[in-house]
Scaffold this active site. Structure first.
Site, short mmCIF file in Angstrom:
data_model
loop_
_atom_site.label_atom_id
_atom_site.label_comp_id
_atom_site.label_asym_id
_atom_site.label_seq_id
_atom_site.Cartn_x
_atom_site.Cartn_y
_atom_site.Cartn_z
N HIS A 204 -1.04 12.66 -10.59
CA HIS A 204 -2.14 12.96 -11.51
C HIS A 204 -1.71 12.96 -12.97
O HIS A 204 -2.54 13.00 -13.86
CB HIS A 204 -2.81 14.28 -11.12
CG HIS A 204 -3.67 14.13 -9.90
ND1 HIS A 204 -4.65 15.02 -9.56
CD2 HIS A 204 -3.70 13.17 -8.96
CE1 HIS A 204 -5.24 14.61 -8.46
NE2 HIS A 204 -4.68 13.50 -8.07
N SER A 208 -4.00 7.17 -10.58
CA SER A 208 -3.69 6.18 -9.55
C SER A 208 -3.49 4.80 -10.17
O SER A 208 -4.09 4.47 -11.19
CB SER A 208 -4.83 6.10 -8.56
OG SER A 208 -4.95 7.30 -7.86
N LYS A 230 -15.95 7.89 -0.11
CA LYS A 230 -15.19 6.71 0.31
C LYS A 230 -14.09 7.11 1.30
O LYS A 230 -13.91 6.47 2.34
CB LYS A 230 -14.58 6.02 -0.90
CG LYS A 230 -13.97 4.68 -0.55
CD LYS A 230 -13.82 3.81 -1.77
CE LYS A 230 -13.36 2.42 -1.37
NZ LYS A 230 -13.50 1.45 -2.41
N ASP A 231 -13.36 8.19 0.98
CA ASP A 231 -12.31 8.65 1.89
C ASP A 231 -12.90 9.13 3.21
O ASP A 231 -12.27 9.01 4.25
CB ASP A 231 -11.48 9.76 1.24
CG ASP A 231 -10.51 9.19 0.21
OD1 ASP A 231 -10.47 7.95 0.07
OD2 ASP A 231 -9.80 9.97 -0.43
N GLU A 274 11.65 6.99 19.41
CA GLU A 274 10.22 6.78 19.25
C GLU A 274 9.97 5.53 18.40
O GLU A 274 10.82 5.14 17.60
CB GLU A 274 9.59 7.99 18.55
CG GLU A 274 9.59 9.24 19.38
CD GLU A 274 8.59 9.18 20.52
OE1 GLU A 274 7.50 9.72 20.36
OE2 GLU A 274 8.91 8.60 21.57
#
Lengths: 563, 269
Positions: A204, A208, A230-231, A274
Site C-alpha cells: 500500500h 498495486s 470483483k474479488d 507432497e
C-alpha cells in the site's frame, strides 16, 4: 457527494478506511490480481479448520494416526474439517504459485515494490516450513519424508549432525519430533498472518501494479465497492474448485501410503513429497551430492530474493516485453517439468531431464540482468537500426511499406519515411482497424505499443496529432512505425461518461474526473484529441524541433523513466 | 529444415523414453500389474454405496478375511443403518468375545461384544500374526482401499488375479503367484472360490461376486463418510454455482460505471 460516516475519520477506523475502503486501486486490474486476497482467504480457512482439528488431534506417536481416524469417523463433520485442511494446503499453494507467476509476468517485483516481493518470498518460505511440519502426522510417507528432509540439515558443515539431532529431539524421528513439529505448526500460521499484513502494508506504500505495468496514479478507483465485488467472484469460483477436491476427490492430491501408519522398519519404494514441493525436490535430487543439493535449494530462494535487484528492465509488463514473455512461459513449463520429474524414480532418463530442467530454472534468473538491457536496446531501436545499417545487415523496409499501403489504401492516407521511423497517417475513424491489422496480421506483427502521445503543434493550422508508436522485432531487424491519426484543427472538450444501471455513480464519477493531469492536459491547454477510450494523460512536455514548437502529451508510456 | 530436424530429434527422444519405460515393465509382476478400471456402482458423482453389497461384503469379510486380517478402526455401531439394523448389530456384536476390565477385583474378564466395540483383531499382536502366517503380516483392512494406488480396483484385481506362474518364474514355497502384487509372490493364498460363502439374500456367491461385495464393504470401511460427502458436495457446489452467477452479475452491475466511461472526441474543423 456521499456523506461519509464520521466514524471512519476516527483513529484506527481511519487506517482501516484508508487500506480497506477508500484505498485507491488501479482501475484496470485483471482477475489475476484476485489471487492476493484469495491467498488471504486460504490462510484463514487453514487457521480456522486447524484450530478445530487441534481440539481432536493427539500429537503422540502411538495415538496420532488413531486420533486422525477418530476425527474422520467419529467427530461430527470431522471428515470435512480434515479434508478441508489437507486439501486447503494444496489450494493455498496453487493460489500462491499463481500469485507469484502473475508477479513474474507483470513485473510486480520491479522497483519500487522490491520489499513487497521479498516479504512474499518470506511468506512462501514460512508456508513451506508450515506445510512440511504439518504433513508429519506419523504416517508412512510423511514419516519418511520428514526423515529425508530433516536429515538434509546434516549437510551443514560442523554443526549439521547436531542440528538434525536437535530437530528430531533424539536419534530418529519419534515422539519428540512429532511434538516439536506440532507446536510450531500451530504457531507459524499466525506468523504468516503477520508477514501477510506487512506484505500488504509494503504494497500500500506504492499501490498495486497493473496489467499495463505503467504508472496508474491518474486512474484509480476506490477499493470498495469495486474490488470487493470483483474479488467476491474470484472467491466463489475458488470455492467451487476447492469443493470439487474436498467432496469428490479428497485424496487425489495426497499419497496412498499416508493411510498406512508409519513403519520405521520399511522404507517406501519411492519417497515422494507432497506435490507442491516436487519442483524444488527435483532440483534437490538433480545434484547427487547432498551438500550440493541443499546448496541448489538455497540458490532457488536466493534467486527469488535477488530478482527485483538484478532486474534491469524499465518495462514491467511482459505484454510489452517480447523476449521476456517467451522466457516466462518457458519458465512455467520448466517448473511443471520439474514437478513431474520430482515424482519419478531416480533412474536413467529422469535424472538427466531433471538436471537440464534445473539448469533451465536458474538460466531464467541468470539471464534477467542482461534481458532488460537487451530489450531496452530493442525499444530504442533507432540506434540499433543505425548500427545494423552500418554493418550492412539492415533490410530496407521500403518495399514492405509500399505493399502495406497498397493493401490498405483506405486506411492509410499518407506515408512518410524519416530517418529512424516510418510514419503512417490515418483518419481517427480507421485507427482501431489499422492498429488491429498491424498487431495481428501475419505479415506485420507490430506487437509492442511503446507509447501513445498527443502532439500539439501551435504553429500549424491543424494543430493536434495523436501518435501511436509501435515496434516489431523481426528475425532480421527490429523496426518501428509511428501512426498518426489525422491531424485536427481543434478539439473542444473532453468528456467522461459514467453510466450505471440506476445512474447512481454518474455524479460521483464526474467529480473524479478532476484529476490534476487531465486539468493540465485537457482543460488548460485544450489539447484533447484522443481517439482511445483508455488513454489517460500521463506525461506532458514541450520541445522545440527545427524551430517549431511542439507540445507532447503522453497518454500511455510503458517505461517508467522520466521523459 | 532446422525445424524439421528439431522435430525429428524430439520424436527420437520421445520414442527412446517410451522404449525405456516399456523395458522397465517387461516383467509383468516386478512393479505389480496395474489393475483394470472396474465400473464400481458407487463411483458416480451422485452414486451412493450399494448397501446390500456392503452387507454381503461384510459377510464375506467376517467369514473369510477376518480369520487373518483385522479391521480395527471399524466399530459394530458403524454398521447400523448402513448394512444392518440396530437389533441385527446387537446380535452380531454379542457373538464375539471382548476382553474388558479391569473389574473391581482388578481382573481382566471376557464379555460378549457390544455395538460400541470395534472389530476384534484375529491375533493379539503383530508377532503372533507373523508367526501364524509364515512371516507375513496380514495388513489391517480398515483403510486398505485408500492405502493403495487405485485401491478398489487393486484389491478386486488381487483377489481374483491368482494364476499359475508364467514359464521361467518360480515362486518360493508358501508364497503364491499374483501379478497384481508387487514382486508377484504373495503370502496370502487364493481365498475366494465359487460358493465359498452362503449369502443371506440368496445371491449366487461366485468368486467375482464375493470379490466385488468385499471390496464394496472395504471401500465403505475406508470411507464411511462417502455418501454424506457426495451429497454435501452436490449441495455446496450447486449453491456456489448459483452464487457465482449472482456474484458475476453483481460485479458487472457495480462495475458498469467504470466499464462504460468513455473519452469523447469532439472535433471542430
Amino acid at each position: 457527494m456521499v456523506r461519509r460516516l464520521s466514524i471512519l475519520k476516527q483513529p484506527i477506523f481511519s487506517t482501516l478506511n484508508n487500506h480497506l475502503i477508500d484505498y485507491p486501486t488501479p482501475s484496470n486490474l485483471s482477475y489475476w490480481w484476485s489471487f492476493g486476497s484469495l491467498a488471504g482467504l486460504c490462510l484463514v480457512i487453514q487457521i480456522i479448520t486447524g484450530v478445530f482439528l487441534a481440539m481432536h488431534y493427539t500429537p503422540h506417536v502411538d495415538l496420532a494416526f488413531l486420533s486422525v481416524e477418530h476425527i474422520m469417523r467419529d467427530v461430527k463433520g470431522g471428515w470435512l474439517l480434515r479434508y478441508m485442511h489437507a486439501n486447503g494446503a494444496s489450494m493455498f499453494f496453487i493460489v500462491v504459485y499463481l500469485h507469484i507467476f502473475r508477479g513474474l509476468y507483470y513485473g510486480s517485483y520491479a522497483s519500487p515494490r522490491e520489499l513487497v516481493w521479498c516479504l512474499g518470498v518470506v511468506i512462501l518460505l514460512l508456508m513451506i516450513v508450515t506445510a512440511f511440519i504439518g504433513y508429519g502426522k506419523l504416517r508412512q510417507m510423511s514419516f519418511w519424508g520428514a526423515t529425508v528432509i530433516t536429515s538434509l540439515a546434516s549437510a551443514i558443515p560442523v554443526v549439521g549432525d547436531t542440528i538434525v539431532t536437535w530437530l528430531w529431539g533424539g536419534f530418529s524421528v519419534d515422539n519428540a519430533t512429532l511434538n516439536r513439529f506440532f507446536s510450531p505448526h500451530y504457531l507459524l500460521p499466525f506468523i504468516i498472518a503477520g508477514a501477510a499484513i506487512l506484505h500488504l502494508a509494503a504494497l500500500h506504500q506504492y499501490g498495486s501494479n497493473n496489467p499495463l505495468g505503467i504508472n496508474s496514479s491518474v486512474d484509480k478507483i476506490a477499493f470498495y465497492p469495486y474490488f470487493y465485488v470483483k474479488d467476491l467472484v474470484g472467491w466463489v469460483a475458488f470455492a467451487i474448485f476447492f469443493s470439487i477436491f474436498v467432496f469428490y476427490a479428497p485424496n487425489v492430491l495426497g499419497h496412498p501410503d499416508n493411510y498406512i501408519p508409519a513403519n520405521p522398519m520399511s522404507t517406501p519404494a519411492h519417497i515422494v513429497p507432497e506435490w507442491y514441493f516436487l519442483p524444488v525436490y527435483a532440483i534437490l535430487r538433480s545434484i547427487s551430492n547432498k551438500s550440493g543439493g541443499v546448496a541448489a535449494i538455497g540458490l532457488v530462494f536466493v534467486s527469488l530474493f535477488a530478482l527485483p535487484f538484478i532486474n534491469t528492465s524499465y518495462v514491467r509488463s511482459s505484454s510489452f516485453r517480447l523476449i521476456h514473455q517467451k522466457l516466462f512461459w518457458l519458465l512455467l513449463a520448466d517448473c511443471l517439468l520439474l514437478g513431474w520429474i520430482g515424482c519419478q524414480p531416480v533412474e536413467a532418463p529422469y535424472v538427466t531431464i531433471g538436471q537440464i530442467a534445473s539448469v533451465g530454472f536458474f538460466f531464467y534468473f541468470a539471464i534477467t540482468p542482461i534481458l532488460g538491457k537487451l530489450e531496452a536496446r530493442l525499444i530504442q531501436n533507432s540506434n540499433v537500426c543505425e548500427d545494423l545499417k552500418k554493418k550492412r545487415r539492415f533490410v530496407d523496409n521500403q518495399s514492405f511499406f509500399k505493399s502495406l499501403i497498397a493493401t490498405l489504401p483506405k486506411w492509410i492516407h499518407q506515408f512518410q519515411k524519416s530517418k529512424h521511423e516510418n510514419i503512417l497517417y490515418t483518419n481517427p475513424d480507421y485507427l482501431f482497424q489499422l492498429l488491429w491489422f498491424l498487431k495481428y496480421h501475419t505479415n506485420t506483427r507490430f506487437q509492442v505499443l511503446i507509447d501513445i502521445c498527443g502532439v500539439d503543434h501551435p504553429s500549424r493550422k491543424r494543430r493536434f496529432e495523436v501518435v501511436y508508436n509501435l515496434l516489431r522485432a523481426t528475425a532480421k531487424s527490429p523496426n518501428k512505425v509511428l501512426i498518426c491519426a489525422k491531424q485536427m484543427r481543434r478539439c473542444r472538450s473532453l468528456q467522461r461518461d459514467g453510466h450505471d444501471l440506476s445512474n447512481r455513480y454518474t455524479a460521483r464519477d464526474t467529480q473524479r474526473d478532476e484529476l490534476p493531469m487531465e486539468n493540465i492536459a485537457c482543460r488548460e491547454r485544450e489539447s484533447q484529441g484522443i481517439a482511445n477510450p483508455w488513454a489517460i494523460p500521463n506525461r506532458v512536455f514541450e520541445t522545440q524541433l527545427n524551430g517549431e514548437k511542439k507540445l507532447f502529451i503522453f497518454f500511455f508510456f510503458i517505461c517508467e523513466r522520466e521523459v | 529444415m532446422k525445424g524439421l530436424r528439431a522435430v525429428a530429434l524430439l520424436g527420437a527422444g520421445a520414442t527412446g523414453l517410451l522404449g525405456l519405460a516399456g523395458l522397465a515393465h517387461a516383467d509383468e509382476a516386478e512393479h505389480g500389474l496395474s489393475a483394470p478400471d472396474y465400473p464400481w456402482p458407487h463411483n458416480g458423482i451422485l452414486s451412493s454405496y450399494d448397501h446390500s453389497s456392503i452387507r454381503r461384503g461384510h459377510q464375506v469379510f467376517q467369514q473369510v478375511c477376518a480369520a487373518c486380517h483385522s479391521a480395527s478402526l471399524v466399530a459394530y455401531r458403524d454398521l447400523i443403518g448402513v448394512a444392518y439394523t440396530e437389533d441385527e448389530v446387537k446380535v452380531l456384536a454379542s457373538e464375539v468375545e471382548v476382553q474388558d476390565g479391569p473389574n473391581d477385583e482388578g481382573e481382566m474378564y471376557s464379555r460378549p461384544g457390544k455395538p460400541s466395540d470395534h472389530f476384534q483383531n484375529p491375533y493379539p499382536n503383530e508377532n503372533a500374526a507373523r508367526f501364524a502366517n509364515g512371516g507375513a503380516y496380514p495388513p489391517d483392512l480398515s483403510l486398505i482401499t485408500k492405502a493403495r494406488h487405485n485401491g478398489q480396483n487393486y484389491v478386486f484385481a488381487l483377489l481374483t488375479g491368482y494364476r499359475d506362474p508364467p514359464a521361467g518364474v518360480s515362486v518360493r514355497e508358501g508364497l503364491h503367484y499374483n501379478p497384481y502384487f508387487i514382486g508377484g509372490a504373495i503370502a496370502m493364498p487364493k481365498m475366494l472360490t465359487d460358493g465359498g460363502v452362503e449369502y443371506d439374500d440368496g445371491t449366487v456367491a461366485t468368486e467375482s461376486q464375493m470379490a466385488k461385495d468385499v471390496v464394496t464393504f472395504l471401500s465403505w470401511a475406508a470411507e464411511p463418510e462417502m455418501d454424506e460427502r457426495k451429497l454435501a458436495g452436490f449441495k455446496w457446489i450447486l449453491v456456489f454455482t448459483l452464487a457465482l452467477f449472482s456474484a458475476g452479475y453483481y460485479k458487472r452491475w457495480k462495475w458498469s460505471p467504470v466499464k462504460s466511461r468513455k473519452l469523447v472526441l469532439d472535433v471542430i474543423n
